[in-house]
Design a protein around this motif. Sequence first.
Motif, PDB file in Angstrom:
ATOM      1  N   GLY A 201      38.133  48.724  22.145  1.00  0.00           N
ATOM      2  CA  GLY A 201      38.432  47.405  22.695  1.00  0.00           C
ATOM      3  C   GLY A 201      37.975  47.155  24.108  1.00  0.00           C
ATOM      4  N   ILE A 202      37.316  48.136  24.739  1.00  0.00           N
ATOM      5  CA  ILE A 202      36.847  47.953  26.118  1.00  0.00           C
ATOM      6  C   ILE A 202      35.394  47.507  26.053  1.00  0.00           C
ATOM      7  CG2 ILE A 202      36.488  49.063  28.354  1.00  0.00           C
ATOM      8  CD1 ILE A 202      38.668  51.085  27.457  1.00  0.00           C
ATOM      9  N   ARG A 203      35.163  46.261  26.396  1.00  0.00           N
ATOM     10  CA  ARG A 203      33.832  45.664  26.186  1.00  0.00           C
ATOM     11  C   ARG A 203      33.170  45.151  27.461  1.00  0.00           C
ATOM     12  NH1 ARG A 203      37.045  44.138  21.839  1.00  0.00           N
ATOM     13  NH2 ARG A 203      36.305  44.916  19.818  1.00  0.00           N
ATOM     14  N   THR A 204      33.924  45.102  28.550  1.00  0.00           N
ATOM     15  CA  THR A 204      33.358  44.558  29.786  1.00  0.00           C
ATOM     16  C   THR A 204      33.641  45.489  30.961  1.00  0.00           C
ATOM     17  OG1 THR A 204      35.318  43.307  30.469  1.00  0.00           O
ATOM     18  CG2 THR A 204      33.788  42.217  28.933  1.00  0.00           C
ATOM     19  N   GLY A 235      29.824  48.310  22.575  1.00  0.00           N
ATOM     20  CA  GLY A 235      29.380  47.080  23.224  1.00  0.00           C
ATOM     21  C   GLY A 235      29.447  47.091  24.739  1.00  0.00           C
ATOM     22  N   LEU A 236      30.171  48.038  25.322  1.00  0.00           N
ATOM     23  CA  LEU A 236      30.345  48.062  26.774  1.00  0.00           C
ATOM     24  C   LEU A 236      29.023  48.227  27.519  1.00  0.00           C
ATOM     25  CD1 LEU A 236      32.147  48.174  29.294  1.00  0.00           C
ATOM     26  CD2 LEU A 236      32.527  50.615  28.825  1.00  0.00           C
ATOM     27  N   LEU A 237      28.095  48.956  26.940  1.00  0.00           N
ATOM     28  CA  LEU A 237      26.831  49.208  27.626  1.00  0.00           C
ATOM     29  C   LEU A 237      26.101  47.916  27.969  1.00  0.00           C
ATOM     30  CD1 LEU A 237      24.766  51.213  28.723  1.00  0.00           C
ATOM     31  CD2 LEU A 237      23.727  51.293  26.434  1.00  0.00           C
ATOM     32  N   ASP A 238      26.167  46.925  27.120  1.00  0.00           N
ATOM     33  CA  ASP A 238      25.467  45.659  27.380  1.00  0.00           C
ATOM     34  C   ASP A 238      25.975  45.018  28.666  1.00  0.00           C
ATOM     35  OD1 ASP A 238      23.975  45.970  25.082  1.00  0.00           O
ATOM     36  OD2 ASP A 238      25.313  44.746  23.846  1.00  0.00           O
ATOM     37  N   ASP A 239      27.289  45.019  28.867  1.00  0.00           N
ATOM     38  CA  ASP A 239      27.838  44.409  30.073  1.00  0.00           C
ATOM     39  C   ASP A 239      27.555  45.261  31.301  1.00  0.00           C
ATOM     40  OD1 ASP A 239      29.360  42.061  30.991  1.00  0.00           O
ATOM     41  OD2 ASP A 239      30.797  43.543  31.701  1.00  0.00           O
ATOM     42  N   ALA A 248      25.067  39.534  35.326  1.00  0.00           N
ATOM     43  CA  ALA A 248      26.424  39.385  34.788  1.00  0.00           C
ATOM     44  C   ALA A 248      26.916  37.968  34.926  1.00  0.00           C
ATOM     45  CB  ALA A 248      27.380  40.349  35.519  1.00  0.00           C
ATOM     46  N   ASN A 249      27.798  37.572  34.013  1.00  0.00           N
ATOM     47  CA  ASN A 249      28.415  36.254  34.042  1.00  0.00           C
ATOM     48  C   ASN A 249      29.214  36.080  35.341  1.00  0.00           C
ATOM     49  OD1 ASN A 249      30.938  34.490  33.534  1.00  0.00           O
ATOM     50  ND2 ASN A 249      29.566  33.930  31.869  1.00  0.00           N
TER      51      ASN A 249
END
Length: 256
Positions: A201-204, A235-239, A248-249
């Motif tokens: 669940g850690i994505r950012t 998915g964390l790597l993308d952020d 980054a956003n």
Amino acid sequence: MNSVVNPTDTARTLLRCLDLTSLNDGDTPETIAALCAKAQTAHGPVAAVCVWPRFVAQARAALPAEIRVAAVANFPDGALDVARAVADIESIAQAGAQEIDVVLPYKALLAGQTQEVAEFLAEVRHASRPLTLKVIIESGELKEEAHIRRATQLALSAGADFIKTSTGKTPVSATLEAARAMLDEIAHSGLSAAGFKASGGIRTVVQGQDYVTATAEKLGEAALNPQRLRFGASGLLDDILAVLDGKANTAAQGAY
């Protein structure tokens, strides 16, 4: 930690502590090839790549020596089945992995089978040496802090190198509350080399920062390295890369 957090510094910490993971039912050799390619970024390598046992040999052949290969055992159900877990571990070791993520029999622990769980962990530690052993306690299923602490204590007593939150296959994965309880047990264990792994669940980078901060508070800033801190994520790597690339956003950046 400093009161003012630099997201770039956090992203660098997350990158070097990342177990880039793919544990999907539909994984194929092509999936794993793409994963291994992603692990070698322009900003440096991840700590490890974590895959199903059947992909260990492929991952090890595709990666440089500096990136470790991890695989899962007794996963994801965490059955109280020593023979199965040991067989998993032996096949993983023979295929060339350096790390094993094994699921603690959390249902057995909740049923009061504490001694049986302790014996299971002792057998797993014996079978896995000299590989790095991460014990997944499935904190989201244990739920209560007392259970989370007891599972962490049992894993540490058995000689686990890392205590890991979750498989990522249950409704509740990593939470800060569980992480703090686990880190507190690690800090008070007297085991200066024991580490913590947040998974699920850690994505950012913003989310990851909370776990970096908690680790620094409990174990000290010297623990912010892949020998004592890991993040299991896909998915964390993308952020991370978006932050390091300056893309980054801005709303997410504002969370700092």
